[in-house]
Design an enzyme around this catalytic site. Structure first.
Site, mmCIF file in Angstrom:
data_model
loop_
_atom_site.group_PDB
_atom_site.id
_atom_site.type_symbol
_atom_site.label_atom_id
_atom_site.label_comp_id
_atom_site.label_asym_id
_atom_site.label_seq_id
_atom_site.Cartn_x
_atom_site.Cartn_y
_atom_site.Cartn_z
ATOM 1 N N HIS A 173 -11.765 -23.464 -20.820
ATOM 2 C CA HIS A 173 -11.562 -25.151 -21.397
ATOM 3 C C HIS A 173 -11.578 -25.518 -22.796
ATOM 4 O O HIS A 173 -10.508 -26.131 -23.221
ATOM 5 C CB HIS A 173 -12.125 -25.886 -20.074
ATOM 6 C CG HIS A 173 -12.125 -27.428 -20.543
ATOM 7 N ND1 HIS A 173 -12.544 -28.718 -21.746
ATOM 8 C CD2 HIS A 173 -11.423 -27.875 -19.677
ATOM 9 C CE1 HIS A 173 -12.479 -29.484 -21.258
ATOM 10 N NE2 HIS A 173 -11.518 -29.568 -20.028
ATOM 11 N N SER B 262 -8.472 -34.009 -19.464
ATOM 12 C CA SER B 262 -9.076 -33.647 -20.138
ATOM 13 C C SER B 262 -7.721 -33.089 -21.122
ATOM 14 O O SER B 262 -7.707 -32.197 -21.988
ATOM 15 C CB SER B 262 -9.058 -32.106 -19.962
ATOM 16 O OG SER B 262 -10.888 -32.116 -19.553
ATOM 17 N N ASP C 181 -16.661 -28.947 -26.945
ATOM 18 C CA ASP C 181 -15.999 -28.129 -25.955
ATOM 19 C C ASP C 181 -16.741 -27.421 -25.208
ATOM 20 O O ASP C 181 -18.319 -26.897 -25.393
ATOM 21 C CB ASP C 181 -14.848 -27.652 -25.735
ATOM 22 C CG ASP C 181 -14.151 -28.248 -24.708
ATOM 23 O OD1 ASP C 181 -14.173 -27.414 -23.495
ATOM 24 O OD2 ASP C 181 -13.059 -29.769 -24.124
#
Length: 400
Positions: free
Chosen positions: A191, A346, A159
């Site tokens: 994220h 996600s 990520d």
């Protein structure tokens, strides 16, 4: 002379038939001009691959000598994942033509960008995903789970990086690798920390005892090249092999972009190496069949639901979706000891990865069988799941 021309014509036709395919369209906005992913035929050995890479590197050097420096750097990365061989680089058309005509090459594809599949929604919203996946019926916030909670399982978060010092990881997180040039070993975007904590956080996560490895493959804005992500996948397989945790590892890819065959193959080979791979369906409200890594074989592709068990409006759908999971308004850890609320497939994917890790620890289920087990025990039905899409909702088998 006529016979000679016939032979030449036949030879040229044969060469054209044997030439490798160039798959991608250069007009796609996410394609990187003159940058390619070169995939070798299955029959190519490791030694033959190494020899080919040397040949391609020399070929580029000869082209530069003739034409002068043109900003194309040539060879970038080689990839060896569970017997699969490929490489990436930026090449002039003349060099590309030679590569396409090499009998060891299966196909060539343009390198392209892929993006995170989540977005921030609101602050201070309540978290609900933990309670939802541990009960067959909606309406409770209590999280019921096996006490092993992923103990002995390793989670690879491929990520934007992970804030490994965040207290929600309880000292279980370590830095693995960073394949994004020009970035620091941290998570400035947030994220990666959010998705990893959703899967493994002490407070916000499902597999609360799993080990966590940060693998930075996306830049600080949440975008990345498949050439980098494929290198990260190779690193994860090598790391899991070295640590003897093949069969006890989960890898999450909360990213989405246009379909890339080379990328799908790399992801599939990662899964077949013995790592459970959870992926996001994407946030375009369209069929995920044309998305990568959602369309890769051997992965557990997650679409997103709301707190009411509806398909989230943004979520992709389609036959490649294996299961739905909470993905709207998910609270989790963010960098610098903070928390935040994000929405997207996600967020759904690490729910799948986290529940997968708990079942691997509690039941010893092999990675190759894990997605089928999740589908078998799933709850539901998800409302309005989309055309040709499962209505199964992620459930951890708590008995509640």
């Amino acid at each position: 002379m006529a016979l000679f021309k016939v032979i030449l014509t036949a030879f040229a036709a044969l060469s054209a038939v044997d030439a490798a395919r160039l798959l991608s369209s250069p007009n796609d906005k996410d394609v990187v001009p003159n940058s390619y992913l070169v995939v070798m035929k299955d029959s190519v050995t490791s030694a033959e691959f190494d020899s080919h890479v040397t040949w391609a590197t020399d070929l580029h050097g000869e082209s530069v000598s003739r034409r002068g420096a043109d900003g194309l750097n040539g060879f970038k990365y080689s990839y060896k994942i569970n017997g699969w061989h490929a490489y990436s680089g930026s090449f002039h058309q003349e060099t590309l033509d030679e590569i396409l005509n090499n009998d060891k090459v299966d196909f060539v594809e343009h390198d392209r960008y892929v993006y995170i599949s989540g977005f921030v929604t609101q602050k201070d919203a309540p978290s609900w995903g933990l309670g939802r996946v541990s009960h067959r019926h909606n309406g409770t916030r209590d999280y019921v789970y096996d006490e092993r909670a992923g103990k002995g399982i390793t989670f690879y978060g491929v990520d934007t990086g992970i804030d490994i010092h965040h207290p929600d990881f309880g000292g279980r997180a370590v830095w693995g690798t960073n394949v994004v040039n020009g970035t620091k070993d941290n998570d400035r975007q947030g994220h990666g920390t959010h998705t990893a904590a959703t899967a493994t956080g002490t407070k916000y996560g499902l597999a609360k005892n799993a080990n966590v490895v940060a693998v930075k493959a996306l830049n600080d804005y949440g975008a990345g090249l498949w050439s980098n992500i494929m290198k990260a996948l190779e690193w994860c397989v090598e790391d899991a092999t070295k640590k003897n945790i093949i069969g006890k590892a989960v890898l999450n890819l909360s990213i989405s972009g246009g379909k890339v065959v080379a990328a799908n193959q790399a992801v599939t080979k990662t899964a077949k190496a013995g790592i459970f791979v959870s992926v996001a369906a994407g946030n375009d409200n369209q069929d995920a069949t044309n998305k990568s890594p959602a369309s890769a074989e051997g992965v557990c592709c997650a679409a997103a639901t709301t707190i009411r068990d509806d398909k989230a409006k943004f979520s992709n759908y389609g036959s490649v979706v294996k299961i739905y999971a909470p993905g709207q308004g998910i609270t989790s850890a963010t960098p610098n000891n903070s928390t935040g609320v994000m929405s997207g497939t996600s967020m759904a994917a690490p729910h799948v990865g986290g529940v997968g890790a708990t079942l691997m620890a509690s039941k010893g289920i092999a990675p190759a069988d894990l997605c089928a087990e999740l589908i078998k025990v799933a709850s539901g039905p998800v409302q309005n799941p989309g055309s040709s899409t499962t209505n199964k909702l992620l459930y951890n088998g708590s008995g509640q």
